[in-house]
Scaffold this active site. Structure first.
Site, PDB file in Angstrom:
ATOM      1  N   ASP A  15      71.133   8.977  52.677  1.00 38.35           N
ATOM      2  CA  ASP A  15      72.294   9.974  53.594  1.00 38.35           C
ATOM      3  C   ASP A  15      73.520   8.379  53.158  1.00 38.35           C
ATOM      4  O   ASP A  15      72.884   7.187  53.953  1.00 38.35           O
ATOM      5  CB  ASP A  15      72.132  10.529  54.975  1.00 38.35           C
ATOM      6  CG  ASP A  15      74.100  11.256  54.836  1.00 38.35           C
ATOM      7  OD1 ASP A  15      74.341  11.214  53.705  1.00 38.35           O
ATOM      8  OD2 ASP A  15      73.763  11.841  56.269  1.00 38.35           O
ATOM      9  N   HIS A  32      75.903   7.307  44.116  1.00 36.08           N
ATOM     10  CA  HIS A  32      74.612   7.966  44.160  1.00 36.08           C
ATOM     11  C   HIS A  32      73.920   7.170  42.809  1.00 36.08           C
ATOM     12  O   HIS A  32      72.597   6.642  43.436  1.00 36.08           O
ATOM     13  CB  HIS A  32      74.916   9.269  43.388  1.00 36.08           C
ATOM     14  CG  HIS A  32      75.059  10.245  44.137  1.00 36.08           C
ATOM     15  ND1 HIS A  32      74.731  10.038  45.682  1.00 36.08           N
ATOM     16  CD2 HIS A  32      76.447  11.918  44.079  1.00 36.08           C
ATOM     17  CE1 HIS A  32      75.545  11.766  45.998  1.00 36.08           C
ATOM     18  NE2 HIS A  32      76.257  11.903  45.599  1.00 36.08           N
ATOM     19  N   LEU A 126      49.800   4.816  45.751  1.00 36.01           N
ATOM     20  CA  LEU A 126      51.563   5.805  46.364  1.00 36.01           C
ATOM     21  C   LEU A 126      52.180   7.348  45.891  1.00 36.01           C
ATOM     22  O   LEU A 126      51.843   7.334  44.505  1.00 36.01           O
ATOM     23  CB  LEU A 126      52.198   5.022  46.829  1.00 36.01           C
ATOM     24  CG  LEU A 126      53.068   5.573  47.948  1.00 36.01           C
ATOM     25  CD1 LEU A 126      54.035   4.110  48.891  1.00 36.01           C
ATOM     26  CD2 LEU A 126      54.662   5.677  47.006  1.00 36.01           C
TER      27      LEU A 126
END
Ligand code: FPP
Length: 246
Positions: A15, A32, A126
């Site tokens: 955020d 963004h 991962l």
């Protein structure tokens, strides 16, 4: 060599892109774009620390209500990111997964996602899960609908519906629950992210805006996690996954 507890699964609410951009007189879309920058270093740090699952809240069901231009920009960014980073993701053994209402994604983003998912499916490093058009309430409602349909069709005995049965019908089925949830940007809430899965997660909130989140912030979150005592409702800690410190 000392043994340090390492969160096996970290979930992140990224955020603060909008505020980061506003402070610089930039558009939300530019915020963004800056929000994609920390990802490479984050993946490296997570792999080095021994984290096995990383789940990122990239687009919520509620985010569809944002201005059309911002939504379009976010999915263009996602497509661009998946294309430009795919080689690196594959070279480092990352397995990409996605959760959410993926059928609602714009065609170009859906196609970029499909090919990245396919290309990395056999990787065993991962697991990077992108939450896209994701909402926890929608996920739980869907799981309830699936259970009801199976019961109505006579394939499932309603008396046999237990927590595992519900969990098996979540988008996250097969993944361990997050041990640590990180939220940047200063707010202290879950915003409809992994509500079921975070029942026993440790929370780490930082005022750092997402584009500024670097390896040192990640390390601070891990250090905070190490200081926690997790009891899962028991009187004593039942023993936690550990990894060798390097
Ligand atoms: C919240 O910040 C962030 C989002 C809604 C999008 C998250 C997307 C990225 C971090 C881009 C990179 C991701 C990928 C997977 C390529 P906000 O816009 O709500 O910030 P604000 O609270 O300051 O307005």
């Amino acid at each position: 060599m000392s043994q340090l507890p390492v969160p096996q699964h970290i979930a992140i609410i990224m955020d603060g892109n909008g505020r980061w951009a506003a402070r610089r007189g930039l558009s939300r879309s530019e915020g963004h774009q800056a929000g994609a920058e920390p990802l490479r270093a984050l993946l490296t740090a997570a792999r080095k620390a021994g984290v096995k699952y990383l789940t990122l809240y990239a687009f919520s069901t509620e985010n569809w209500g944002r201005p059309e231009e911002e939504v379009r920009g976010l999915f263009e960014l996602l497509s661009k990111y998946l294309k430009s980073e795919l080689d690196e993701l594959l070279a480092t053994g990352v397995r990409l997964m996605a959760i959410g209402e993926l059928e609602d994604l714009p065609p170009l983003a859906a196609e970029a996602l499909r090919s990245a998912l396919e290309a990395s499916a056999d990787n065993r490093g991962l697991t990077l899960t992108l939450a896209l058009s994701y909402g926890s309430r929608a996920e739980l409602t869907r799981a309830a609908r699936l259970l009801a349909a199976e019961a109505a069709a006579g394939r499932l005995d309603p008396r046999k519906i237990d927590e595992q049965a519900l969990e098996d019908r979540l988008w996250t089925a097969g993944q361990p629950a997050p041990d640590l949830l990180i939220r940047t940007g200063g707010d202290m809430r879950l915003s409809n992210f992994l509500l079921w899965q975070c029942a026993y997660a440790e929370f780490y909130f930082t005022p750092t805006l997402w584009p500024d989140f670097g390896p040192e912030d990640f390390e601070a979150a891990l250090a905070s996690y190490r200081r926690r005592e997790r009891r899962f409702g028991l009187a004593e800690s039942p023993g936690l996954p550990t990894a060798a410190a390097d």
